[in-house]
Scaffold this motif. Structure first.
Motif, mmCIF file in Angstrom:
data_model
loop_
_atom_site.group_PDB
_atom_site.id
_atom_site.type_symbol
_atom_site.label_atom_id
_atom_site.label_comp_id
_atom_site.label_asym_id
_atom_site.label_seq_id
_atom_site.Cartn_x
_atom_site.Cartn_y
_atom_site.Cartn_z
ATOM 1 N N GLY A 108 -0.004 3.866 -3.321
ATOM 2 C CA GLY A 108 0.900 3.099 -2.464
ATOM 3 C C GLY A 108 0.217 2.591 -1.211
ATOM 4 O O GLY A 108 0.741 1.708 -0.518
ATOM 5 N N LEU A 109 -0.962 3.123 -0.908
ATOM 6 C CA LEU A 109 -1.706 2.694 0.278
ATOM 7 C C LEU A 109 -2.233 1.265 0.147
ATOM 8 O O LEU A 109 -2.706 0.693 1.134
ATOM 9 C CB LEU A 109 -2.871 3.655 0.534
ATOM 10 N N LYS A 110 -2.143 0.681 -1.031
ATOM 11 C CA LYS A 110 -2.599 -0.701 -1.168
ATOM 12 C C LYS A 110 -1.563 -1.698 -0.643
ATOM 13 O O LYS A 110 -1.870 -2.876 -0.476
ATOM 14 C CB LYS A 110 -2.961 -1.014 -2.618
ATOM 15 N N LEU A 111 -0.343 -1.222 -0.329
ATOM 16 C CA LEU A 111 0.708 -2.121 0.148
ATOM 17 C C LEU A 111 0.344 -2.857 1.440
ATOM 18 O O LEU A 111 0.478 -4.083 1.512
ATOM 19 C CB LEU A 111 2.010 -1.337 0.334
ATOM 20 N N PRO A 112 -0.133 -2.161 2.496
ATOM 21 C CA PRO A 112 -0.492 -2.916 3.704
ATOM 22 C C PRO A 112 -1.653 -3.884 3.465
ATOM 23 O O PRO A 112 -1.721 -4.935 4.103
ATOM 24 C CB PRO A 112 -0.873 -1.824 4.713
ATOM 25 N N MET A 113 -2.548 -3.528 2.545
ATOM 26 C CA MET A 113 -3.655 -4.426 2.219
ATOM 27 C C MET A 113 -3.126 -5.707 1.582
ATOM 28 O O MET A 113 -3.557 -6.817 1.919
ATOM 29 C CB MET A 113 -4.642 -3.724 1.280
ATOM 30 N N LEU A 114 -2.159 -5.571 0.654
ATOM 31 C CA LEU A 114 -1.565 -6.742 0.014
ATOM 32 C C LEU A 114 -0.775 -7.576 1.010
ATOM 33 O O LEU A 114 -0.775 -8.809 0.943
ATOM 34 C CB LEU A 114 -0.645 -6.302 -1.137
ATOM 35 N N LEU A 115 -0.096 -6.907 1.921
ATOM 36 C CA LEU A 115 0.675 -7.622 2.940
ATOM 37 C C LEU A 115 -0.244 -8.530 3.751
ATOM 38 O O LEU A 115 0.054 -9.716 3.961
ATOM 39 C CB LEU A 115 1.379 -6.622 3.852
ATOM 40 N N LEU A 116 -1.392 -7.991 4.190
ATOM 41 C CA LEU A 116 -2.335 -8.778 4.980
ATOM 42 C C LEU A 116 -2.945 -9.911 4.161
ATOM 43 O O LEU A 116 -3.136 -11.019 4.665
ATOM 44 C CB LEU A 116 -3.442 -7.867 5.521
ATOM 45 N N LEU A 117 -3.238 -9.633 2.885
ATOM 46 C CA LEU A 117 -3.791 -10.680 2.023
ATOM 47 C C LEU A 117 -2.810 -11.835 1.845
ATOM 48 O O LEU A 117 -3.191 -13.010 1.863
ATOM 49 C CB LEU A 117 -4.169 -10.092 0.658
ATOM 50 N N HIS A 123 -0.204 -17.516 3.581
ATOM 51 C CA HIS A 123 0.621 -17.844 4.749
ATOM 52 C C HIS A 123 2.089 -17.498 4.531
ATOM 53 O O HIS A 123 2.978 -18.243 4.939
ATOM 54 C CB HIS A 123 0.471 -19.329 5.101
ATOM 55 N N GLU A 124 2.327 -16.371 3.868
ATOM 56 C CA GLU A 124 3.694 -15.923 3.656
ATOM 57 C C GLU A 124 4.246 -15.292 4.930
ATOM 58 O O GLU A 124 3.503 -14.770 5.759
ATOM 59 C CB GLU A 124 3.768 -14.911 2.502
ATOM 60 N N HIS A 125 5.584 -15.332 5.049
ATOM 61 C CA HIS A 125 6.247 -14.736 6.197
ATOM 62 C C HIS A 125 7.132 -13.589 5.719
ATOM 63 O O HIS A 125 7.790 -13.685 4.678
ATOM 64 C CB HIS A 125 7.084 -15.783 6.930
ATOM 65 N N PHE A 126 7.140 -12.503 6.470
ATOM 66 C CA PHE A 126 7.909 -11.321 6.091
ATOM 67 C C PHE A 126 8.857 -10.937 7.219
ATOM 68 O O PHE A 126 8.520 -11.034 8.401
ATOM 69 C CB PHE A 126 6.967 -10.143 5.773
ATOM 70 N N THR A 127 10.056 -10.485 6.841
ATOM 71 C CA THR A 127 11.027 -10.030 7.834
ATOM 72 C C THR A 127 10.650 -8.635 8.317
ATOM 73 O O THR A 127 9.839 -7.938 7.689
ATOM 74 C CB THR A 127 12.437 -9.989 7.229
ATOM 75 N N TRP A 128 11.284 -8.206 9.413
ATOM 76 C CA TRP A 128 10.966 -6.877 9.936
ATOM 77 C C TRP A 128 11.407 -5.793 8.962
ATOM 78 O O TRP A 128 10.779 -4.734 8.891
ATOM 79 C CB TRP A 128 11.595 -6.681 11.307
ATOM 80 N N LEU A 129 12.464 -6.047 8.168
ATOM 81 C CA LEU A 129 12.885 -5.071 7.162
ATOM 82 C C LEU A 129 11.838 -4.921 6.063
ATOM 83 O O LEU A 129 11.597 -3.825 5.559
ATOM 84 C CB LEU A 129 14.226 -5.487 6.547
ATOM 85 N N GLN A 130 11.214 -6.033 5.699
ATOM 86 C CA GLN A 130 10.177 -5.986 4.668
ATOM 87 C C GLN A 130 8.932 -5.263 5.172
ATOM 88 O O GLN A 130 8.313 -4.493 4.436
ATOM 89 C CB GLN A 130 9.840 -7.411 4.213
ATOM 90 N N VAL A 131 8.568 -5.490 6.434
ATOM 91 C CA VAL A 131 7.436 -4.774 7.025
ATOM 92 C C VAL A 131 7.750 -3.277 7.100
ATOM 93 O O VAL A 131 6.890 -2.423 6.835
ATOM 94 C CB VAL A 131 7.095 -5.336 8.407
ATOM 95 N N LEU A 132 9.003 -2.945 7.446
ATOM 96 C CA LEU A 132 9.424 -1.549 7.490
ATOM 97 C C LEU A 132 9.339 -0.916 6.107
ATOM 98 O O LEU A 132 8.947 0.254 5.966
ATOM 99 C CB LEU A 132 10.856 -1.447 8.025
ATOM 100 N N ALA A 133 9.673 -1.679 5.065
ATOM 101 C CA ALA A 133 9.590 -1.178 3.695
ATOM 102 C C ALA A 133 8.156 -0.807 3.338
ATOM 103 O O ALA A 133 7.893 0.240 2.728
ATOM 104 C CB ALA A 133 10.127 -2.225 2.715
ATOM 105 N N VAL A 134 7.211 -1.652 3.723
ATOM 106 C CA VAL A 134 5.800 -1.360 3.474
ATOM 107 C C VAL A 134 5.376 -0.112 4.249
ATOM 108 O O VAL A 134 4.672 0.766 3.721
ATOM 109 C CB VAL A 134 4.921 -2.566 3.873
ATOM 110 N N ALA A 135 5.829 0.005 5.502
ATOM 111 C CA ALA A 135 5.483 1.174 6.325
ATOM 112 C C ALA A 135 6.031 2.461 5.710
ATOM 113 O O ALA A 135 5.360 3.502 5.722
ATOM 114 C CB ALA A 135 6.028 0.995 7.738
ATOM 115 N N LEU A 136 7.243 2.417 5.151
ATOM 116 C CA LEU A 136 7.823 3.595 4.503
ATOM 117 C C LEU A 136 7.011 4.008 3.280
ATOM 118 O O LEU A 136 6.817 5.198 3.017
ATOM 119 C CB LEU A 136 9.268 3.296 4.076
ATOM 120 N N THR A 137 6.524 3.028 2.535
ATOM 121 C CA THR A 137 5.714 3.325 1.349
ATOM 122 C C THR A 137 4.420 4.023 1.742
ATOM 123 O O THR A 137 4.001 4.994 1.113
ATOM 124 C CB THR A 137 5.398 2.028 0.577
#
Length: 308
Positions: A108-117, A123-137
């Motif tokens: 699951g640690l690959k999630l923040p890597m994918l988010l940054l990629l 150039h995708e945009h993410f809501t704060w809830l989606q960023v929180l979802a990645v942080a929870l993972t």
């Protein structure tokens, strides 16, 4: 949520179950077969996956695949295969000492890597809830690691590097699927199938080449023991690509992270069956803590899809 969105979520859960099974199968193969190391297991598995892909491609063949732009579409195929191969070898190396019930959730640690990629490349945009979802993972993965001292710094280093390479492989797969859909007009299901079969047909060619030129890995037992892993993995990738085609790589990987829950649930069953060489016996208290940590991923899925 629309029916097609639910199809993507179901595909993600099927991917999670099948991938959990594939890592249990690879752990079984590499711990029970002295002739197998990380490279030879992958080579043997490539042979089986290439065979399955040849059959799948023959059944789903479309002449548009070899139309103009074929070599342009092969670039992400080669990239996905290269990154996946090196990442999987690293995971196999870690599996010699770390149980799948601990190793799989850490992916699951690959999630923040994918988010940054996705932010930097697409150039995708993410809501704060989606960023929180990645942080929870990510939090869930760290909590799972704290339930055992089995994951050494060396093993964790292998996992982190594998996560980065898997992230790059997933990004290539997403690009490949997008090209099949936009340039050839394929449906999500057909694009997912052809993306998988093209990748692993090439992998099969590489695997057969190794078998021809290296006598040490050309024996029956290692080849047969690699079959369960290969079977689970190739089917899981079809569902993974379908999930990516519908939901994208970040959401798809959040759902796919539930494979950690399935790996944890499978562990006591394997111990009860006497397969202690595959999974170490732990107390029910530790199992409960692992499940509680892994359940954060379910909350992450809900948060990521809340806006839809």
């Amino acid at each position: 949520m629309s029916p097609i969105h639910w199809l993507g979520i179901v595909s993600g859960f099927l991917t999670a179950i099948l991938m959990a099974c594939s890592y249990l199968a690879s752990g079984w193969a590499i711990r029970r077969t002295s002739e197998l190391n990380a490279l030879t297991l992958l080579t043997n598995a490539f042979v089986w996956m290439g065979l399955f892909s040849a059959v799948g491609l023959a059944v789903t063949w479309r002449s548009e695949l070899v139309s103009s732009g074929f070599w342009h579409r092969m670039a992400p195929v080669c990239g996905a295969l290269l990154f996946y191969s090196v990442a999987q070898i690293m995971m196999f190396m870690a599996q010699r000492k770390v149980d799948a019930s601990l190793l799989v959730p850490l992916m699951g640690l690959k999630l923040p890597m994918l988010l940054l990629l996705n932010i930097t490349l697409f150039h995708e945009h993410f809501t704060w809830l989606q960023v929180l979802a990645v942080a929870l993972t990510v939090t869930s993965a760290f909590l799972l690691n704290r339930t055992s001292r089995e994951v050494t710094p060396g093993a964790m280093g292998l996992v982190l590097l594998a996560c980065l390479l898997f992230s790059l492989s997933d990004t290539c797969l997403q690009r490949e699927i997008d090209l099949l859909q936009t340039e050839l007009g394929f449906s999500a299901a057909l694009a997912a199938a052809h993306c998988t079969f093209l990748n692993y047909l090439l992998a099969g060619v590489i695997g057969v080449s190794f078998l021809i030129f290296d006598r040490r890995i050309r024996s029956r037992r290692p080849l047969l023991n690699s079959l369960p892993y290969a079977g689970f993995w190739i089917v899981s990738i079809v569902f993974l690509n379908l999930c990516f085609a519908i939901l994208g790589t970040v959401n798809g990987n959040i759902i796919q992270s539930t494979r950690g829950i399935f790996a944890i649930l499978f562990a006591p069953i394997l111990v009860a069956c006497g397969l202690t060489y595959l999974e170490h016996q732990v107390s029910w208290g530790i199992i409960a803590r692992r499940l509680a940590a892994a359940s954060l991923m379910v909350l992450a899925i809900f948060l990521y899809n809340f806006h839809r």
